[in-house]
Scaffold this motif. Structure first.
Motif, PDB file in Angstrom:
ATOM      1  N   LEU A 116       0.848  -1.252  -0.095  1.00  0.00           N
ATOM      2  CA  LEU A 116       0.036  -0.048   0.058  1.00  0.00           C
ATOM      3  C   LEU A 116       0.901   1.217  -0.082  1.00  0.00           C
ATOM      4  O   LEU A 116       0.510   2.091  -0.715  1.00  0.00           O
ATOM      5  CB  LEU A 116      -1.261  -0.174   1.452  1.00  0.00           C
ATOM      6  CG  LEU A 116      -1.932  -0.749   1.158  1.00  0.00           C
ATOM      7  CD1 LEU A 116      -2.649  -1.128   2.558  1.00  0.00           C
ATOM      8  CD2 LEU A 116      -3.052  -0.458   0.266  1.00  0.00           C
ATOM      9  N   PHE A 117       1.932   1.155   0.840  1.00  0.00           N
ATOM     10  CA  PHE A 117       2.855   2.410   1.275  1.00  0.00           C
ATOM     11  C   PHE A 117       3.634   2.736  -0.370  1.00  0.00           C
ATOM     12  O   PHE A 117       3.536   3.921  -0.803  1.00  0.00           O
ATOM     13  CB  PHE A 117       3.693   2.238   2.061  1.00  0.00           C
ATOM     14  CG  PHE A 117       4.499   3.339   2.478  1.00  0.00           C
ATOM     15  CD1 PHE A 117       3.771   4.666   3.203  1.00  0.00           C
ATOM     16  CD2 PHE A 117       5.896   3.826   2.233  1.00  0.00           C
ATOM     17  CE1 PHE A 117       4.512   5.771   3.356  1.00  0.00           C
ATOM     18  CE2 PHE A 117       6.582   4.835   2.364  1.00  0.00           C
ATOM     19  CZ  PHE A 117       5.947   5.832   3.202  1.00  0.00           C
ATOM     20  N   ASN A 118       4.054   1.708  -0.713  1.00  0.00           N
ATOM     21  CA  ASN A 118       5.134   1.736  -2.106  1.00  0.00           C
ATOM     22  C   ASN A 118       4.599   1.661  -3.376  1.00  0.00           C
ATOM     23  O   ASN A 118       5.000   2.337  -4.503  1.00  0.00           O
ATOM     24  CB  ASN A 118       6.151   0.826  -1.887  1.00  0.00           C
ATOM     25  CG  ASN A 118       7.122   0.853  -0.767  1.00  0.00           C
ATOM     26  OD1 ASN A 118       7.372   2.042  -0.173  1.00  0.00           O
ATOM     27  ND2 ASN A 118       7.036  -0.121   0.130  1.00  0.00           N
ATOM     28  N   GLU A 119       3.282   1.151  -3.535  1.00  0.00           N
ATOM     29  CA  GLU A 119       2.623   0.928  -4.695  1.00  0.00           C
ATOM     30  C   GLU A 119       1.580   1.874  -4.907  1.00  0.00           C
ATOM     31  O   GLU A 119       0.995   1.557  -6.356  1.00  0.00           O
ATOM     32  CB  GLU A 119       2.600  -0.517  -4.899  1.00  0.00           C
ATOM     33  CG  GLU A 119       3.767  -1.333  -5.036  1.00  0.00           C
ATOM     34  CD  GLU A 119       3.727  -2.614  -5.169  1.00  0.00           C
ATOM     35  OE1 GLU A 119       2.745  -3.284  -5.820  1.00  0.00           O
ATOM     36  OE2 GLU A 119       4.541  -3.761  -4.763  1.00  0.00           O
ATOM     37  N   ASP A 132      -3.541  12.029  -9.020  1.00  0.00           N
ATOM     38  CA  ASP A 132      -2.584  13.059  -9.592  1.00  0.00           C
ATOM     39  C   ASP A 132      -1.239  12.627  -9.904  1.00  0.00           C
ATOM     40  O   ASP A 132      -0.340  13.372 -10.352  1.00  0.00           O
ATOM     41  CB  ASP A 132      -2.448  14.293  -8.726  1.00  0.00           C
ATOM     42  CG  ASP A 132      -1.878  13.949  -7.149  1.00  0.00           C
ATOM     43  OD1 ASP A 132      -1.299  12.707  -7.125  1.00  0.00           O
ATOM     44  OD2 ASP A 132      -1.679  14.881  -6.663  1.00  0.00           O
ATOM     45  N   GLY A 133      -0.979  11.345  -9.802  1.00  0.00           N
ATOM     46  CA  GLY A 133       0.207  10.469 -10.268  1.00  0.00           C
ATOM     47  C   GLY A 133       1.443  10.586  -9.137  1.00  0.00           C
ATOM     48  O   GLY A 133       2.686   9.909  -9.202  1.00  0.00           O
ATOM     49  N   SER A 134       1.078  11.305  -7.997  1.00  0.00           N
ATOM     50  CA  SER A 134       2.085  11.170  -6.789  1.00  0.00           C
ATOM     51  C   SER A 134       1.936   9.907  -6.002  1.00  0.00           C
ATOM     52  O   SER A 134       0.992   9.312  -6.242  1.00  0.00           O
ATOM     53  CB  SER A 134       1.879  12.517  -6.123  1.00  0.00           C
ATOM     54  OG  SER A 134       0.709  12.727  -5.569  1.00  0.00           O
ATOM     55  N   SER A 188      -4.573  15.638   0.640  1.00  0.00           N
ATOM     56  CA  SER A 188      -3.879  16.738  -0.375  1.00  0.00           C
ATOM     57  C   SER A 188      -3.522  16.267  -1.888  1.00  0.00           C
ATOM     58  O   SER A 188      -3.206  17.111  -2.726  1.00  0.00           O
ATOM     59  CB  SER A 188      -2.728  17.067   0.306  1.00  0.00           C
ATOM     60  OG  SER A 188      -1.585  15.781   0.235  1.00  0.00           O
ATOM     61  N   HIS A 189      -3.689  14.913  -2.030  1.00  0.00           N
ATOM     62  CA  HIS A 189      -3.621  14.622  -3.506  1.00  0.00           C
ATOM     63  C   HIS A 189      -4.935  14.232  -4.015  1.00  0.00           C
ATOM     64  O   HIS A 189      -4.724  13.307  -4.929  1.00  0.00           O
ATOM     65  CB  HIS A 189      -2.165  13.584  -3.574  1.00  0.00           C
ATOM     66  CG  HIS A 189      -1.069  13.984  -3.514  1.00  0.00           C
ATOM     67  ND1 HIS A 189      -0.288  14.836  -3.991  1.00  0.00           N
ATOM     68  CD2 HIS A 189      -0.250  13.843  -2.127  1.00  0.00           C
ATOM     69  CE1 HIS A 189       0.604  15.219  -3.654  1.00  0.00           C
ATOM     70  NE2 HIS A 189       0.944  14.692  -2.550  1.00  0.00           N
TER      71      HIS A 189
END
Lengths: 275, 108
Positions: A80-83, A88-90, A129-130
């Motif tokens: 979940l954290f890395n992938e 917005d692509g971030s 925020s994203h």
């Protein structure tokens, strides 16, 4: 025995009445209380809760930790954290400068926002925020991400800073919550986890508050899943028949801030397993 | 005739007391009611806690029944720092339930 009860009452009274005290002297008094009450526990071992007190339970727990039930949560949290790619692509790595080693940076007081920022709040702030929906705060994906990040801050020192009027105010609010009686059963956190720590409620040993925050998130057998510190706070509230608060409510965040500051100097050792 | 009536009344009163003691025991042990074993050791009850004193010889320790009722109903009146829940004050138990518990505690 009488002397012990007297000194416990005195210290509780001292801690709760000491409105003039500053956080640093609160912390010294808090730690010294537990050091005196449990002289046989090495200071660094307070992070292990009741397993620092009861050798039989410690043995069972160590055996469980060989194949920990939170293992799957860590693996899922890692993915979940890395992938995760936000719309917005971030990704999470755009929010956490220390990446997977970020747990050690929380909680902290954000002067600009005038509030305590915990790891779980920062995870959801990142998402929102994203352009993503926030996760539920007490269990599920947020606890999995938190578990993965906790794993990579194991051994780091808890170093929460409380300075400046606004931060001290948040700390004082957390302290007040900790020492206030609540619920139909009329218990304060301090009643069970300071004065009666090490004693039994039914067959369960009450854990000392020193080191309470170090091992979260935890897999609890009672839950059958992994949960955050605020999930545990809710459980305590329910047990004393008080209304549980929302995860990341100001009260819980301030309580986490207070408790974390009390445990400064100890090491993070989450995630962990608890009964 | 009067003697028979008195004997019957005594037997009836004894029966009522027995029932109240039995009800009091259930209320004392019930986790949703008194849950007294959570903190007190009582008559070798299983998995008792030890955060509060064991309950024994209650009649000699509290010869005035009213004081024991008051201690359960609002222990804060005697000790504002106690961790014992105020069972009456907070409506955890009714007055009648507390009286039944006291009848049971008097047998310990």
């Amino acid at each position: 025995m009488c002397l012990r009860i007297f000194s416990a009452t005195f210290i509780c009274c001292f801690l709760s009445c000491a409105v003039w005290a500053d956080p640093a002297s609160d912390q010294t008094a808090f730690k010294n209380y537990f050091y005196n009450k449990f002289p046989e526990i090495p200071v660094g071992d307070f992070i292990n809760g009741v397993y620092a007190i009861d050798q039989k339970r410690r043995q069972q727990w160590l055996e469980i930790e060989e194949f920990p039930p939170y293992g799957i949560a860590i693996d899922e949290g890692e993915i979940l954290f890395n992938e995760t790619v936000f719309s917005d692509g971030s990704s999470y790595s755009d929010c956490f400068v220390d990446g997977k080693r970020s747990k050690k940076n929380y909680p902290y007081f954000d002067v600009n926002r005038n509030t305590v920022v915990t790891l779980e709040l920062a995870i959801n702030d990142c998402r929102v925020s994203h352009g993503e929906q926030p996760l539920k705060y007490k269990t599920g994906d947020i606890a999995k991400i938190s578990a993965y990040l906790a794993l990579h801050s194991r051994g780091e020192i808890i170093e929460v800073e409380v300075s400046g009027e606004a931060a001290i105010n948040a700390y004082e609010q957390g302290k007040k919550y900790y020492y206030s009686k609540r619920g139909q059963l009329n218990f304060a956190c301090v009643d069970c986890h300071v004065a009666s720590s090490g004693m039994r409620i039914r067959a369960e040993i009450l854990s000392p508050s020193l080191g309470h925050v170090s091992n979260f998130p935890v897999y609890r057998f009672k839950w059958g899943s992994i949960g955050t510190l605020h999930r545990r706070f809710s459980g305590c509230n329910s047990q004393v028949r008080a209304k549980p608060l929302a995860g990341q409510s100001e009260q819980y965040k301030n309580l986490e801030y207070f408790l974390s500051y009390m445990s400064n100097g100890l090491k993070f050792n989450g995630p962990s397993t608890r009964r | 005739m009067l003697i028979v009536l008195l004997l019957c009344t005594n037997a009836w009163a004894g029966g009522v007391l027995e029932q109240r003691v039995a009800a009091g025991k259930r209320l004392t042990l019930d986790r949703k009611m008194g849950n007294c074993l959570a903190c007190h050791a009582i008559d070798n009850g299983p998995f008792s806690g030890n955060t509060a004193p064991p309950l024994f010889s209650m009649k000699s320790r509290f010869p005035d029944k009213k004081k024991l009722v008051a201690q359960i109903s609002n222990p804060l009146a005697n000790n504002r720092d106690t961790i014992m829940p105020p069972f009456g004050l907070h409506g955890i138990l009714t007055e009648d339930q507390i009286h039944k518990i006291v009848e049971y505690l008097y047998t310990l």
